[in-house]
Write an enzyme that holds these catalytic residues in place. Structure first.
Site, PDB file in Angstrom:
ATOM      1  N   LYS A 234       0.817  -1.196  -0.027  1.00  0.00           N
ATOM      2  CA  LYS A 234      -0.030   0.096   0.036  1.00  0.00           C
ATOM      3  C   LYS A 234       0.854   1.328  -0.125  1.00  0.00           C
ATOM      4  O   LYS A 234       0.604   2.285  -0.584  1.00  0.00           O
ATOM      5  CB  LYS A 234      -1.019   0.166   1.278  1.00  0.00           C
ATOM      6  CG  LYS A 234      -1.952  -1.363   1.318  1.00  0.00           C
ATOM      7  CD  LYS A 234      -3.088  -1.301   0.406  1.00  0.00           C
ATOM      8  CE  LYS A 234      -4.189  -2.353   0.506  1.00  0.00           C
ATOM      9  NZ  LYS A 234      -3.641  -3.587   0.479  1.00  0.00           N
TER      10      LYS A 234
HETATM   11  C1  LIG Z   1      -3.815  -4.712  -0.075  1.00  0.00           C
HETATM   12  C2  LIG Z   1      -2.948  -5.999  -0.234  1.00  0.00           C
HETATM   13  C3  LIG Z   1      -3.178  -6.994  -1.167  1.00  0.00           C
HETATM   14  C4  LIG Z   1      -4.043  -6.978  -2.237  1.00  0.00           C
HETATM   15  O1  LIG Z   1      -4.164  -6.010  -3.144  1.00  0.00           O
HETATM   16  P1  LIG Z   1      -5.559  -5.398  -3.949  1.00  0.00           P
HETATM   17  O2  LIG Z   1      -4.927  -4.368  -4.809  1.00  0.00           O
HETATM   18  O3  LIG Z   1      -6.585  -5.308  -3.026  1.00  0.00           O
HETATM   19  O4  LIG Z   1      -5.696  -6.731  -4.825  1.00  0.00           O
HETATM   20  C5  LIG Z   1      -2.369  -8.181  -1.117  1.00  0.00           C
HETATM   21  N1  LIG Z   1      -1.427  -8.136  -0.229  1.00  0.00           N
HETATM   22  C6  LIG Z   1      -1.158  -7.119   0.797  1.00  0.00           C
HETATM   23  C7  LIG Z   1       0.023  -7.375   1.771  1.00  0.00           C
HETATM   24  C8  LIG Z   1      -1.950  -6.142   0.655  1.00  0.00           C
HETATM   25  O5  LIG Z   1      -1.745  -5.152   1.927  1.00  0.00           O
END
Ligand SMILES: *Cc1c(COP(=O)(O)O)cnc(C)c1O
Length: 497
Positions: free
Chosen positions: A112
């Site tokens: 993120k």
């Molecule tokens: C948010 C997240 C995901 C999923 O990503 P999306 O864009 O929602 O598909 C996968 N792994 C981690 C560690 C995340 O924080």
């Protein structure tokens, strides 16, 4: 070429990139999509000699066409700096395929950060460009990862406030500690008595509250969202797909024009959608492999053409992928419906009303870029242990879902195309599950004792993000009932009468 953005749900008026970033969601509830997907205007060779920041500029300038070069470079410079623990920002590791694209070197050690470290700067630049005088108040409900990444991104960014609501008993101890120790005069963190859905519903209500909107405007505030549907999060994510490809090229691990696969651990479909955009911009991609955990709505969708959320919600060891409504999938549906907002809106209405929709055969035929599969909890732990024992590489649970799905993909297809596994979190973020996968004896240890063992096992230094919270003082201890969220927001913004 100027790119404008339109809603996925109606042919309403088109907006500039900066307006789409400020609004987050279109007024009709749809998501903003670029009218056309731009093509890269530099060769892959040229891009391969650039830094992450350089590639970021070359990619983002094509989408955010109403930003000046100076504005965009300023945002990029502020985002991708020493908050990241490597100058590569998003390093591609491994000697041979499958490679790992590590997206967890930012402030909160999860992917993120790649978008949330730049979103605040894109947002205040957008506010300036559109002559918005109000302070921007970011309101977020979090199940753990997004909240901390958004807090870290917006902390002390002038002209912004951020308020994060999390379920008091619904996040991991490390996640809670990360949030309640957040510094910054403009940050507010509140635990609510309720679950994530209560927090999310409460936030949506506040966004829709016209009376509150008016009161806020009088005091010089307006709400915005740091949610993953904002194009200000989607566009920065395209960058690392391009960067990964040109890094492999630079290191002579692939030849010019050679196609590669990406395996993406998926929840809301934001990360993998950025990969799809990168492919459409001209990056040679063979398959985008969509990896789900036991909440395998997307696997079922890719295999049957039916999206059906009517099922039990399963709590797994990869909680950031525990999602039954993948919001960003709407952009793909819109695209394969021929950029047809009316058709897409009908699918989305069916999703709201019946919890499901079926796409047409024509649309199904356009999903050939994607392959979907899923990994069970047992398969996920097994792959963590196997990689550790074979390679000494310790991966987190989300990345492990991707690695397990890649093994299934290879068994299914016998495809030998070179492949990049997108690594979305540091193993330190999900230390307990990771160490348990390696040996259940570790479960007896406390959270921080476990972290010390993980350092020995992985031979990777404990990241700052974890070191910091060991001793950091708690700065936020506000708890409220779910009915008090509005009053809490007003209290923070000093708006009580
Ligand atoms: C948010 C997240 C995901 C999923 O990503 P999306 O864009 O929602 O598909 C996968 N792994 C981690 C560690 C995340 O924080």
């Amino acid at each position: 070429m100027e790119i404008l953005y339109k809603s996925t749900r109606s042919d309403s008026k088109k907006v500039k990139a900066s307006e789409a970033i400020l609004k987050g969601l279109a007024e009709d509830g749809g998501l903003f999509m670029p009218e056309t997907i731009p093509s890269l205007d530099k060769s892959l060779e040229e891009l391969s000699s650039m830094s992450y920041q350089g590639v970021a500029y070359e990619v983002m300038k094509l989408f955010l066409t109403d930003f000046t070069e100076e504005e965009l470079k300023d945002c990029i410079g502020r985002a991708y700096d020493s908050k990241f623990d490597t100058t590569a920002i998003a390093p591609v590791t491994g000697e041979k395929s499958p490679y790992f694209l590590e997206l967890y070197h930012g402030a909160t050690i999860a992917f993120k950060d790649m978008a949330l470290s730049i979103l605040p700067h894109l947002m205040i630049t957008s506010a300036k460009k559109n002559h918005v005088k109000n302070d921007i108040v970011i309101l977020t409900a979090t199940s753990g990862d997004t909240g901390k990444a958004a807090l870290a991104g917006f902390a002390d960014v002038e002209g912004t406030r951020i308020i994060v609501f999390y379920p008091k008993n619904g996040v991991s101890p490390i996640q809670e500690k990360q949030m309640v120790t957040q510094k910054g005069d403009n940050t507010y963190v509140v635990g609510i008595h309720g679950n994530f859905d209560d927090a999310q519903t409460g936030v949506k209500k506040l966004f829709a509250d016209k009376e509150l909107e008016k009161e806020m405007a009088e005091k010089g505030y307006q709400f915005s969202s740091a949610n993953s549907i904002n194009i200000g999060r989607l566009v920065p994510q395209v960058v690392y797909y391009v960067y990964a490809y040109v890094q492999l090229l630079k290191n002579k691990q692939i030849k010019t024009g050679e196609k590669i696969n990406f395996v993406v651990p998926t929840g809301n479909f934001g990360n993998i959608l950025a990969g799809f955009l990168a492919k459409n911009m001209g990056i040679p991609v063979n398959q985008l492999i969509c990896a789900s955990n036991d909440n395998k709505v997307l696997y079922d969708f890719f295999t049957t053409g039916t999206y059906d959320r009517n099922r039990e919600f399963i709590l797994t060891s990869s909680p950031s992928m525990d999602i039954l409504i993948s919001s960003n999938l709407e952009r793909l549906i819109y695209h394969i419906a021929g950029d047809n907002a009316v058709k897409n809106a009908a699918f989305m209405q069916s999703l709201t009303q019946n919890g499901k929709y079926d796409i047409t055969e024509d649309m199904k035929a356009q999903l050939q870029d994607f392959y979907g599969n899923y990994a069970s909890e047992a398969e996920t732990s097994a792959v963590i242990k196997a990689y550790y024992e074979k390679e000494g590489y310790v991966m987190d649970t989300h990345t492990a879902v991707a690695a397990a799905v890649y093994e299934k993909y290879q068994a299914d297809t016998k495809d030998t195309t070179r492949t990049v596994i997108v690594s979305t979190a540091s193993p330190y973020k999900f230390g307990r599950s990771v160490m348990n996968a390696i040996d259940t004896k570790y479960d007896a240890l406390s959270d921080f004792a476990l972290i010390d063992e993980l350092e020995k096992v992985s031979k990777v230094k404990i990241p700052n993000a974890i070191e910091e919270i060991r001793t950091a003082p708690v700065l936020h201890d506000h708890i409220c009932e779910k009915e008090q969220m509005k009053a809490t927001v007003k209290e923070f913004l000093r708006m009580e009468d």
